[in-house]
Design a protein around this motif. Structure first.
Motif, PDB file in Angstrom:
ATOM      1  N   LEU A 318      54.779  -6.264 -76.670  1.00 50.04           N
ATOM      2  CA  LEU A 318      54.878  -7.111 -75.483  1.00 50.04           C
ATOM      3  C   LEU A 318      54.458  -6.349 -74.231  1.00 50.04           C
ATOM      4  O   LEU A 318      53.814  -6.910 -73.338  1.00 50.04           O
ATOM      5  CB  LEU A 318      56.313  -7.620 -75.322  1.00 50.04           C
ATOM      6  N   ARG A 319      54.826  -5.093 -74.160  1.00 52.78           N
ATOM      7  CA  ARG A 319      54.456  -4.280 -73.005  1.00 52.78           C
ATOM      8  C   ARG A 319      52.935  -4.122 -72.908  1.00 52.78           C
ATOM      9  O   ARG A 319      52.361  -4.186 -71.821  1.00 52.78           O
ATOM     10  CB  ARG A 319      55.139  -2.911 -73.095  1.00 52.78           C
ATOM     11  N   ALA A 320      52.286  -3.918 -74.057  1.00 52.36           N
ATOM     12  CA  ALA A 320      50.831  -3.756 -74.066  1.00 52.36           C
ATOM     13  C   ALA A 320      50.119  -5.060 -73.727  1.00 52.36           C
ATOM     14  O   ALA A 320      49.029  -5.047 -73.137  1.00 52.36           O
ATOM     15  CB  ALA A 320      50.373  -3.255 -75.426  1.00 52.36           C
ATOM     16  N   SER A 321      50.705  -6.198 -74.093  1.00 51.86           N
ATOM     17  CA  SER A 321      50.068  -7.489 -73.837  1.00 51.86           C
ATOM     18  C   SER A 321      50.434  -8.069 -72.479  1.00 51.86           C
ATOM     19  O   SER A 321      49.899  -9.106 -72.093  1.00 51.86           O
ATOM     20  CB  SER A 321      50.466  -8.494 -74.925  1.00 51.86           C
ATOM     21  N   THR A 322      51.356  -7.405 -71.754  1.00 52.08           N
ATOM     22  CA  THR A 322      51.776  -7.866 -70.435  1.00 52.08           C
ATOM     23  C   THR A 322      51.380  -6.834 -69.402  1.00 52.08           C
ATOM     24  O   THR A 322      52.079  -5.832 -69.220  1.00 52.08           O
ATOM     25  CB  THR A 322      53.304  -8.088 -70.383  1.00 52.08           C
ATOM     26  N   PRO A 323      50.238  -6.991 -68.714  1.00 51.11           N
ATOM     27  CA  PRO A 323      49.790  -5.988 -67.739  1.00 51.11           C
ATOM     28  C   PRO A 323      50.780  -5.861 -66.596  1.00 51.11           C
ATOM     29  O   PRO A 323      51.336  -6.852 -66.113  1.00 51.11           O
ATOM     30  CB  PRO A 323      48.442  -6.531 -67.256  1.00 51.11           C
ATOM     31  N   GLN A 324      51.011  -4.617 -66.193  1.00 46.28           N
ATOM     32  CA  GLN A 324      51.925  -4.362 -65.098  1.00 46.28           C
ATOM     33  C   GLN A 324      51.249  -4.689 -63.772  1.00 46.28           C
ATOM     34  O   GLN A 324      50.040  -4.579 -63.610  1.00 46.28           O
ATOM     35  CB  GLN A 324      52.364  -2.893 -65.111  1.00 46.28           C
ATOM     36  N   ARG A 325      52.065  -5.061 -62.800  1.00 42.27           N
ATOM     37  CA  ARG A 325      51.548  -5.492 -61.509  1.00 42.27           C
ATOM     38  C   ARG A 325      50.752  -4.386 -60.829  1.00 42.27           C
ATOM     39  O   ARG A 325      49.691  -4.605 -60.266  1.00 42.27           O
ATOM     40  CB  ARG A 325      52.706  -5.945 -60.614  1.00 42.27           C
TER      41      ARG A 325
END
Length: 351
Positions: A318-325
């Motif tokens: 999930l972290r890899a598929s959710t780009p950080q702001r």
């Protein structure tokens, strides 16, 4: 780990087998830090969230019904004969009549239920800032732990959420203000008469679970290391009675997985703790693993490895598929700068 156990004169074949199992589990747990799901898409995510919702709603209903039954001095849950482990934590007839028992869902004790809910919250937390449904799901899991009155579960879930949400707050003052407020609430709860303070403090001093997880081992370890620098295997240690403390038997000091490494393997245990700290260098993952190791003494076991590995795989995916702001903003600035240079229109702010 095997040599440390073999060096103890009272070690048996069972102690050696346990050490081999723990060595394998330690290798797998620390090695699972970078794992992620090989195939991950929105369809798989929706199925995962649906499964967690089913678990959450079913467990919430179960702990509510269990609370009603326990007040009537009756047991409701999985038949006791089907539990293969932790049967000593299941309520007997006298406990049902005279003890203030807590619901535990489909597990043998509330702390394990708290550990499962913590694992699920950690697994889906990368979506916590993005999806309202995930926020409601986390709230549902927190309610379950609150009803079960798993003190370790409540404390570690709020600790993890505080660490995770720190990056979402623009002002550090807001974060530290929330931390101070939380400790203020905990202090007020401790100083008043309520079910939570009854778990924290008793007439004889600290709650037994807190003593067994923290204060008891801290009292025993300095007495163990000078005499047994390579530690004491679990079974011989549990048979030592009140050798290291006048308040707690040795068998009651085995509820902290990190302290168990030092008690059972001595100086080698410090090395093992160091490897854990080095393996999980992401703050969120490290806080989760350390919290789960303290929540239940059987840290290096197959079932705990499966829970940790699945949670880390889902969290990393999930972290890899959710780009950080921040990464998105940097990328946009980089693209704008490249475009400006190619057209000769670089803004003064970018200069």
């Amino acid at each position: 780990m095997i040599l440390a156990t073999a060096s103890y004169g009272g070690a048996s074949g069972q102690d050696m087998l346990r050490t081999v199992r723990e060595a394998v589990a330690f290798f797998l747990v620390t090695g699972s830090a970078p794992w992620s799901l090989p195939i991950f898409n929105s369809r798989i995510l929706s199925r995962v969230l649906f499964a967690i919702w089913l678990f959450g709603l079913g467990t919430l209903l179960m702990v509510i019904v269990q609370t009603v039954y326990l007040r009537s001095h009756a047991y409701f849950g999985i038949p006791m004969d089907l539990f293969s482990q932790n049967t000593n934590t299941l309520p007997g007839e006298l406990a049902l009549l005279y003890s203030n028992l807590r619901p535990s869902g489909t597990f043998a004790e509330p702390s394990y239920l708290g550990g499962i809910c913590l694992s699920l919250i950690f697994a889906i937390s990368p979506l916590l800032k993005k999806r309202r449904s995930v926020q409601l799901l986390v709230a549902l899991l927190v309610v379950i732990v609150a009803i079960s009155r798993s003190l370790s579960g409540i404390l570690f879930i709020f600790l993890y959420l505080s660490i995770y949400m720190r990056g979402a707050l623009r002002s550090p003052a807001i974060f530290y203000g929330c931390v101070v407020s939380l400790f203020g609430i905990l202090l007020a709860v401790t100083l008043t008469d309520n079910p939570i303070s009854d778990r924290l403090l008793t007439e004889g001093g600290y709650d037994a679970s807190i003593m067994g997880r923290i204060f008891g081992p801290l009292e025993a370890i300095p007495k163990i290391l000078p005499q047994y620098p390579l530690g004491i295997p679990l079974a011989p240690f549990q048979n030592m009675g009140y050798s290291f403390s006048g308040d707690l038997a040795a068998a009651e000091m085995t509820h902290n997985g990190l302290f168990n490494l030092i008690i059972n393997y001595g100086l080698v245990g410090f090395l093992l703790v160091g490897v854990i700290l080095f393996s999980f260098r992401n703050m969120e993952v490290l806080v989760y693993v350390l919290a789960l190791s303290i929540q239940n003494g059987g840290f290096l076991t197959v079932d705990k490895f499966v829970i940790i590995a699945l949670s880390i795989m889902l969290h990393n995916s999930l972290r890899a598929s959710t780009p950080q702001r921040k990464r998105v903003n940097v990328l946009r600035e980089s693209q704008s700068y490249s475009l400006g240079r190619s057209t000769g229109l670089v803004s003064s702010s970018l200069r």
